[in-house]
Scaffold this motif. Structure first.
Motif, PDB file in Angstrom:
ATOM      1  N   VAL A   1      61.511  53.854  66.796  1.00  0.00           N
ATOM      2  CA  VAL A   1      62.279  52.903  67.599  1.00  0.00           C
ATOM      3  C   VAL A   1      63.756  52.993  67.234  1.00  0.00           C
ATOM      4  O   VAL A   1      64.628  53.084  68.108  1.00  0.00           O
ATOM      5  CB  VAL A   1      61.757  51.463  67.414  1.00  0.00           C
ATOM      6  CG1 VAL A   1      62.703  50.444  68.024  1.00  0.00           C
ATOM      7  CG2 VAL A   1      60.373  51.320  68.011  1.00  0.00           C
ATOM      8  N   LYS A   2      64.063  52.991  65.939  1.00  0.00           N
ATOM      9  CA  LYS A   2      65.458  53.065  65.491  1.00  0.00           C
ATOM     10  C   LYS A   2      66.115  54.363  65.932  1.00  0.00           C
ATOM     11  O   LYS A   2      67.263  54.366  66.372  1.00  0.00           O
ATOM     12  CB  LYS A   2      65.523  52.928  63.968  1.00  0.00           C
ATOM     13  CG  LYS A   2      65.163  51.548  63.474  1.00  0.00           C
ATOM     14  CD  LYS A   2      65.140  51.512  61.957  1.00  0.00           C
ATOM     15  CE  LYS A   2      64.692  50.156  61.430  1.00  0.00           C
ATOM     16  NZ  LYS A   2      64.612  50.138  59.962  1.00  0.00           N
ATOM     17  N   SER A   3      65.378  55.455  65.837  1.00  0.00           N
ATOM     18  CA  SER A   3      65.910  56.762  66.227  1.00  0.00           C
ATOM     19  C   SER A   3      66.199  56.808  67.725  1.00  0.00           C
ATOM     20  O   SER A   3      67.275  57.236  68.146  1.00  0.00           O
ATOM     21  CB  SER A   3      64.904  57.851  65.847  1.00  0.00           C
ATOM     22  OG  SER A   3      65.313  59.099  66.333  1.00  0.00           O
ATOM     23  N   ARG A   4      65.237  56.373  68.534  1.00  0.00           N
ATOM     24  CA  ARG A   4      65.429  56.396  69.991  1.00  0.00           C
ATOM     25  C   ARG A   4      66.547  55.450  70.417  1.00  0.00           C
ATOM     26  O   ARG A   4      67.319  55.768  71.324  1.00  0.00           O
ATOM     27  CB  ARG A   4      64.133  56.041  70.706  1.00  0.00           C
ATOM     28  CG  ARG A   4      63.110  57.139  70.627  1.00  0.00           C
ATOM     29  CD  ARG A   4      61.851  56.803  71.386  1.00  0.00           C
ATOM     30  NE  ARG A   4      60.858  57.858  71.222  1.00  0.00           N
ATOM     31  CZ  ARG A   4      59.630  57.791  71.697  1.00  0.00           C
ATOM     32  NH1 ARG A   4      59.226  56.727  72.384  1.00  0.00           N
ATOM     33  NH2 ARG A   4      58.790  58.783  71.510  1.00  0.00           N
ATOM     34  N   LEU A   5      66.640  54.305  69.761  1.00  0.00           N
ATOM     35  CA  LEU A   5      67.708  53.363  70.077  1.00  0.00           C
ATOM     36  C   LEU A   5      69.060  53.967  69.734  1.00  0.00           C
ATOM     37  O   LEU A   5      69.991  53.930  70.542  1.00  0.00           O
ATOM     38  CB  LEU A   5      67.503  52.045  69.324  1.00  0.00           C
ATOM     39  CG  LEU A   5      68.551  50.967  69.574  1.00  0.00           C
ATOM     40  CD1 LEU A   5      68.524  50.499  71.023  1.00  0.00           C
ATOM     41  CD2 LEU A   5      68.312  49.789  68.637  1.00  0.00           C
TER      42      LEU A   5
ATOM     43  N   PRO B   1      61.439  57.325  77.385  1.00  0.00           N
ATOM     44  CA  PRO B   1      61.196  56.743  76.059  1.00  0.00           C
ATOM     45  C   PRO B   1      62.426  56.033  75.481  1.00  0.00           C
ATOM     46  O   PRO B   1      62.300  54.954  74.890  1.00  0.00           O
ATOM     47  CB  PRO B   1      60.804  57.957  75.200  1.00  0.00           C
ATOM     48  CG  PRO B   1      60.233  58.932  76.172  1.00  0.00           C
ATOM     49  CD  PRO B   1      61.050  58.750  77.415  1.00  0.00           C
ATOM     50  N   GLN B   2      63.619  56.601  75.678  1.00  0.00           N
ATOM     51  CA  GLN B   2      64.833  55.937  75.183  1.00  0.00           C
ATOM     52  C   GLN B   2      65.138  54.689  76.006  1.00  0.00           C
ATOM     53  O   GLN B   2      65.510  53.654  75.457  1.00  0.00           O
ATOM     54  CB  GLN B   2      66.024  56.899  75.209  1.00  0.00           C
ATOM     55  CG  GLN B   2      65.945  57.976  74.159  1.00  0.00           C
ATOM     56  CD  GLN B   2      67.118  58.940  74.206  1.00  0.00           C
ATOM     57  OE1 GLN B   2      67.938  58.917  75.116  1.00  0.00           O
ATOM     58  NE2 GLN B   2      67.189  59.812  73.209  1.00  0.00           N
TER      59      GLN B   2
ATOM     60  N   ALA C   1      62.352  47.056  85.664  1.00  0.00           N
ATOM     61  CA  ALA C   1      63.194  47.598  86.726  1.00  0.00           C
ATOM     62  C   ALA C   1      64.250  48.537  86.154  1.00  0.00           C
ATOM     63  O   ALA C   1      64.523  49.602  86.713  1.00  0.00           O
ATOM     64  CB  ALA C   1      63.856  46.460  87.511  1.00  0.00           C
ATOM     65  N   VAL C   2      64.849  48.163  85.033  1.00  0.00           N
ATOM     66  CA  VAL C   2      65.845  49.023  84.404  1.00  0.00           C
ATOM     67  C   VAL C   2      65.178  50.274  83.841  1.00  0.00           C
ATOM     68  O   VAL C   2      65.690  51.376  83.989  1.00  0.00           O
ATOM     69  CB  VAL C   2      66.608  48.260  83.302  1.00  0.00           C
ATOM     70  CG1 VAL C   2      67.443  49.199  82.463  1.00  0.00           C
ATOM     71  CG2 VAL C   2      67.490  47.186  83.925  1.00  0.00           C
ATOM     72  N   THR C   3      64.047  50.112  83.217  1.00  0.00           N
ATOM     73  CA  THR C   3      63.362  51.247  82.614  1.00  0.00           C
ATOM     74  C   THR C   3      62.850  52.221  83.666  1.00  0.00           C
ATOM     75  O   THR C   3      63.002  53.432  83.530  1.00  0.00           O
ATOM     76  CB  THR C   3      62.175  50.767  81.754  1.00  0.00           C
ATOM     77  OG1 THR C   3      62.659  49.868  80.765  1.00  0.00           O
ATOM     78  CG2 THR C   3      61.483  51.928  81.064  1.00  0.00           C
ATOM     79  N   LEU C   4      62.275  51.703  84.728  1.00  0.00           N
ATOM     80  CA  LEU C   4      61.638  52.551  85.739  1.00  0.00           C
ATOM     81  C   LEU C   4      62.594  53.005  86.843  1.00  0.00           C
ATOM     82  O   LEU C   4      62.279  53.928  87.582  1.00  0.00           O
ATOM     83  CB  LEU C   4      60.459  51.798  86.371  1.00  0.00           C
ATOM     84  CG  LEU C   4      59.361  51.383  85.401  1.00  0.00           C
ATOM     85  CD1 LEU C   4      58.359  50.479  86.100  1.00  0.00           C
ATOM     86  CD2 LEU C   4      58.679  52.607  84.820  1.00  0.00           C
TER      87      LEU C   4
END
Length: 168
Positions: free
Chosen positions: A149-153, A120-121, A37-40
């Motif tokens: 993953v680390k970069s996007r986070l 993606p983030q 729900a948060v992502t979409l």
């Protein structure tokens, strides 16, 4: 005709698999729904996505149940299903202004800042924070490298900090 003298090897009971899936479902469905729900940014789409992903997990439970992180698998399948749904929607009804369809009832505050991030983030942030997955588990669930993953986070959290400090 030769009659075997030994009984056939016992197989796993189909009820044992069903019971294992039921326990998994009860333990994880709410967390996965909230993360989707948060992502979409759409509750109804998140409900459909988690339902579809759980149905697929049930159909493949003998394999999915043996994974190190079946919840991550379900999240990824739900996210992929929703992404396909968005693509289909855009093909069928292109937006008039050239942008993405805007969901009803946009959230405010921190959720609005999170909703402004690229998918993606948002996916990485929800896996790491809402689903409490490790970097390795997030990478496996999303089909990324740990570095990505680390970069996007990092970039996503920096954008959130900036956006939230501007609002205050």
């Amino acid at each position: 005709m030769v009659v075997p003298t030994t009984s056939p090897r016992p197989t796993a009971s189909p009820h044992a698999d069903a019971d294992g899936f039921e326990a998994f479902y009860r333990a994880h469905v709410d967390r996965i729904y909230r993360a989707l729900a948060v992502t979409l940014r759409r509750d109804e789409l998140a409900h459909e996505a988690v339902d579809e992903a759980m149905a697929r997990a049930y159909a493949k439970w003998q394999v999915v149940g043996t994974l190190d992180n079946p919840a991550g698998w379900v999240f990824r399948v739900g996210l992929n299903w929703a992404t396909s749904w968005w693509r289909k929607l855009r093909r069928e009804t292109p937006p008039v202004d050239g942008g993405h369809p805007v969901p009803d009832g946009m959230p405010t505050g921190a959720l609005l800042a999170l909703a402004a991030l690229p998918i993606p983030q948002r996916a990485v942030i929800t896996c790491r924070i809402l689903l409490d997955l490790s970097t390795a588990e997030t990478a496996e669930a999303l089909g990324l490298t740990e570095g990505t993953v680390k970069s996007r986070l990092s970039r996503g959290l920096a954008a959130l900090r900036t956006q939230l400090s501007i609002e205050e």
